[in-house]
Design an enzyme around this catalytic site. Structure first.
Site, PDB file in Angstrom:
ATOM      1  N   TYR A  53      -3.306  20.079 -19.317  1.00 30.87           N
ATOM      2  CA  TYR A  53      -3.030  21.914 -19.562  1.00 30.87           C
ATOM      3  C   TYR A  53      -3.782  22.324 -20.293  1.00 30.87           C
ATOM      4  CZ  TYR A  53       0.021  25.815 -19.256  1.00 30.87           C
ATOM      5  OH  TYR A  53       0.312  26.922 -18.981  1.00 30.87           O
ATOM      6  N   ASN A 151       6.632  27.619  -1.155  1.00 34.34           N
ATOM      7  CA  ASN A 151       8.057  26.797  -1.617  1.00 34.34           C
ATOM      8  C   ASN A 151       7.922  26.115  -3.101  1.00 34.34           C
ATOM      9  OD1 ASN A 151       5.650  25.045  -0.912  1.00 34.34           O
ATOM     10  ND2 ASN A 151       6.979  23.304  -0.691  1.00 34.34           N
ATOM     11  N   SER A 152       7.065  26.737  -3.798  1.00 30.41           N
ATOM     12  CA  SER A 152       7.327  26.243  -5.113  1.00 30.41           C
ATOM     13  C   SER A 152       8.261  27.344  -5.977  1.00 30.41           C
ATOM     14  CB  SER A 152       5.800  26.499  -6.096  1.00 30.41           C
ATOM     15  OG  SER A 152       5.355  28.083  -5.999  1.00 30.41           O
ATOM     16  N   ARG A 174       2.140  23.765   2.817  1.00 25.19           N
ATOM     17  CA  ARG A 174       1.256  22.625   3.157  1.00 25.19           C
ATOM     18  C   ARG A 174       2.190  21.443   4.071  1.00 25.19           C
ATOM     19  NH1 ARG A 174      -1.469  20.660  -2.444  1.00 25.19           N
ATOM     20  NH2 ARG A 174       0.613  21.369  -3.234  1.00 25.19           N
ATOM     21  N   TYR A 238      -3.684  30.897  -9.976  1.00 20.43           N
ATOM     22  CA  TYR A 238      -2.730  30.496 -11.097  1.00 20.43           C
ATOM     23  C   TYR A 238      -2.434  29.096 -11.252  1.00 20.43           C
ATOM     24  CZ  TYR A 238       1.569  30.301  -8.359  1.00 20.43           C
ATOM     25  OH  TYR A 238       2.429  30.131  -7.471  1.00 20.43           O
ATOM     26  N   TRP A 264      -2.978  33.806 -16.205  1.00 19.56           N
ATOM     27  CA  TRP A 264      -2.084  32.539 -17.281  1.00 19.56           C
ATOM     28  C   TRP A 264      -1.194  33.422 -18.053  1.00 19.56           C
ATOM     29  CZ3 TRP A 264      -4.594  29.790 -22.006  1.00 19.56           C
ATOM     30  CH2 TRP A 264      -3.718  28.557 -22.264  1.00 19.56           C
TER      31      TRP A 264
END
Length: 328
Positions: A53, A151-152, A174, A238, A264
């Site tokens: 990260y 779908n996130s 996807r 993002y 971000w």
């Protein structure tokens, strides 16, 4: 009392974290002891455990960047908070814990009767979706926006927020198995990614081309989205769920005038005044409390199941968020 602690980082996130007993110190002036009700495991949490990260806390550390708690005890000088009150926990305070001691001024009281599971996910994904939708391009009712990773969690919030604003969404996934879940959220168009994406987007929108593209995948998915946009449109990235850098052709940048930029949330928080942040949270809390904004939850785990919870959050093809319920 237990918290999910890690002393090192590694490529398998569930291998570096474990539930560890601990003892809280006595309350000091201005402090509150909070019982954590719920805390999500976000992609950024998983990347923090692997070391990938953009911002990493010093080690050792306790996992969890957001969550909701119940006030258990307040210091004698604290006003405005009382035992039993539900509060939003401050960002980055290590929410994968049964209990926390937090400065009273860092806690945000939440409305009574709100679903703590939904409110626990307030701090990261809903503001990301809201800001991507409102602060990049000036969209109006009837306009189209296109996003991948639909779908996130961010994708789901964005669909709901767009509907509230009258903005229409083209949603790219996807795999075929994800289409129905996205449609249930109220998406206008859902398509499976592929080489002919630009043509299928034009057919689905009646020839309209979105002026805003929202990319969380990277790689060639970025270029396919760029080809589906209107000339002069903005494409904002993002995330990199595909594990590859954004790929975009010179023709998209030069001849079609596509602008590629990043977003971000941590940077937005750093550069934004408290009043603006509080206004945004108040809006989102109201929508969640009213049931207009929610995320699908796949499974909940206790603190002793932290390894399984992190593994589930890191796995692909999930149908909802993974929530940690530290106190059961």
């Amino acid at each position: 009392m237990k918290h999910a602690r890690y002393t090192h980082r590694g490529p398998v996130p569930q291998d570096v974290i474990e539930a560890t007993p601990f003892t809280l110190p006595a309350l000091q002036a201005g402090q509150v002891r909070v019982e954590v009700l719920a805390a999500p495991i976000n992609p950024s949490d998983v990347l923090t455990l692997t070391g990938d990260y953009g911002s990493l806390p010093p080690l050792p550390a306790v996992g969890g960047n957001e969550g909701v708690g119940r006030v258990a005890e307040v210091a004698a000088d604290v006003a405005g908070l009382s035992p039993g009150q539900t509060v939003l926990l401050p960002i980055g305070c290590g929410t994968w814990s049964t209990h926390l001691i937090v400065d009273a001024e860092a806690l945000v009281p939440l409305p009574r009767g709100g679903d703590p599971h939904q409110l626990a996910m307030l701090t990261v994904n809903p503001p990301t979706a809201r800001l991507l939708l409102s602060d990049i391009v000036d969209l109006h009712p009837g306009d189209w926006v296109i996003q991948n990773a639909a779908n996130s969690a961010v994708g789901g919030y964005l669909i709901q927020l767009a509907r509230i604003r009258g903005v229409r969404t083209v949603n790219i996934v996807r795999r075929e198995a994800a289409v129905a879940d996205v449609q249930e959220l109220g998406a206008n168009v859902v398509l499976v990614d592929g080489d002919d994406l630009s043509q299928r987007v034009a057919e689905a929108t009646g020839g309209a081309r979105p002026r805003l593209g929202i990319d969380a995948v990277g790689g060639m998915a970025t270029e396919r989205m760029a080809q589906a946009l209107a000339p002069g449109a903005t494409l904002v990235n993002y995330g990199a769920m595909g594990g590859e850098p954004c790929a975009i052709s010179p023709s998209a940048l030069i001849f079609r005038g596509i602008t590629l930029r990043g977003f971000w949330l941590a940077q937005w928080f750093k550069n934004t005044d408290a009043a603006t942040r509080n206004t945004l949270f108040a809006e989102l809390v109201g929508l969640i409390a009213a049931g207009q904004l929610k995320a699908r939850i796949q499974q909940t785990y206790g603190i002793d199941e932290i390894k399984a919870a992190v593994a589930a959050a890191a796995a692909g093809e999930r149908s909802g968020k993974i929530l940690l319920l530290p106190n059961g």
